[in-house]
Design a protein around this motif. Structure first.
Motif, PDB file in Angstrom:
ATOM      1  N   GLN A  27       0.674   1.935  -5.170  1.00 50.70           N
ATOM      2  CA  GLN A  27       0.610   2.964  -6.197  1.00 50.70           C
ATOM      3  C   GLN A  27      -0.281   4.091  -5.670  1.00 50.70           C
ATOM      4  N   HIS A  47      -3.208  -0.022  -4.041  1.00 51.05           N
ATOM      5  CA  HIS A  47      -3.431   1.365  -4.460  1.00 51.05           C
ATOM      6  C   HIS A  47      -3.892   2.238  -3.298  1.00 51.05           C
ATOM      7  N   SER A  90       0.959   9.334 -10.986  1.00 52.65           N
ATOM      8  CA  SER A  90       0.916   8.218 -10.038  1.00 52.65           C
ATOM      9  C   SER A  90       2.345   7.822  -9.690  1.00 52.65           C
TER      10      SER A  90
END
Length: 219
Positions: free
Chosen positions: A2, A182, A202
């Motif tokens: 992400q 992430h 995102s």
């Protein structure tokens, strides 16, 4: 992975007034030449001047945003791993993404472990200068120094374009025992002007065609 980016990096001609602040913001972070100045608004709603004289302000603006973003992910015992530039081969050398990690920690009262564990095995040309943009080539030239078993990692980079560089780093980190979900970046390259240069949603960068895609992360 992400991806969370603070702003868009405009990669098109015909700049308008809204395009200059993110452009100068990225140049300040990269240590590139900056002509004139611009104002950016930090997470407290305060306008900050950035310029060649006030490069440190850009790092502060990024650090405050990124520290808040990481805290909101709900992760425990986070380690920050800076993504190496195309010429970064010395584990002891400084580079842009490592400076970004330090900017985050300065705001976060050293809440995070910084692990500059990734380097290039051989210095390569940046993608903008003809270097390979393929995921497999980027991955195979990366070296990881030290085991990362049990570490929860958030990757940190200056500019993300296709995501190949970030995906390659995530693959190497995972192969060395880290949990990686992430990535934090100062900017996300864009080719058409968005409505708001500082409102980047995102996104998941683990798309299937990364092995054949292109990467301009070292612009």
């Amino acid at each position: 992975i992400q991806l969370h980016a603070q702003c868009y990096y405009p990669s098109y001609t015909g700049y308008q007034s809204s395009d200059y602040p993110p452009n100068k913001f990225v140049k300040c972070l990269k240590g590139a030449a900056v002509n004139g100045y611009a104002h950016v608004t930090d997470i407290d709603g305060i306008q900050r001047e950035i310029s060649a004289t006030y490069r440190a302000t850009a790092f502060t603006v990024f650090g405050k945003w990124a520290a808040q973003k990481i805290a909101g992910l709900g992760l425990a015992n986070v380690a920050l791993v800076p993504i190496p530039s195309s010429s970064h081969v010395d584990p002891a050398a400084d580079f842009t993404a490592l400076k970004l990690c330090r900017a985050i920690n300065q705001v976060a009262n050293n809440a995070y472990e910084i692990l500059p564990c990734l380097t290039q095995q051989v210095a390569v040309q940046g993608s903008s200068k003809g270097g390979s943009r393929k995921f497999v080539d980027i991955r195979d030239n990366l070296a990881c120094h030290g085991a990362l078993n049990g570490k929860t990692v958030v990757m940190v980079d200056d500019v993300v374009t296709s995501g190949n560089h970030m995906k390659a780093c995530a693959t190497v980190l995972r192969n060395n025992g880290a949990t990686v979900g992430h990535g934090i970046a100062a900017a996300r390259t864009i080719w058409e002007r968005p409505e708001n240069m500082w409102a980047v949603p995102s996104e998941n960068v683990d798309w299937d065609n990364c092995d054949l895609g292109f990467d301009f992360d070292d612009l």
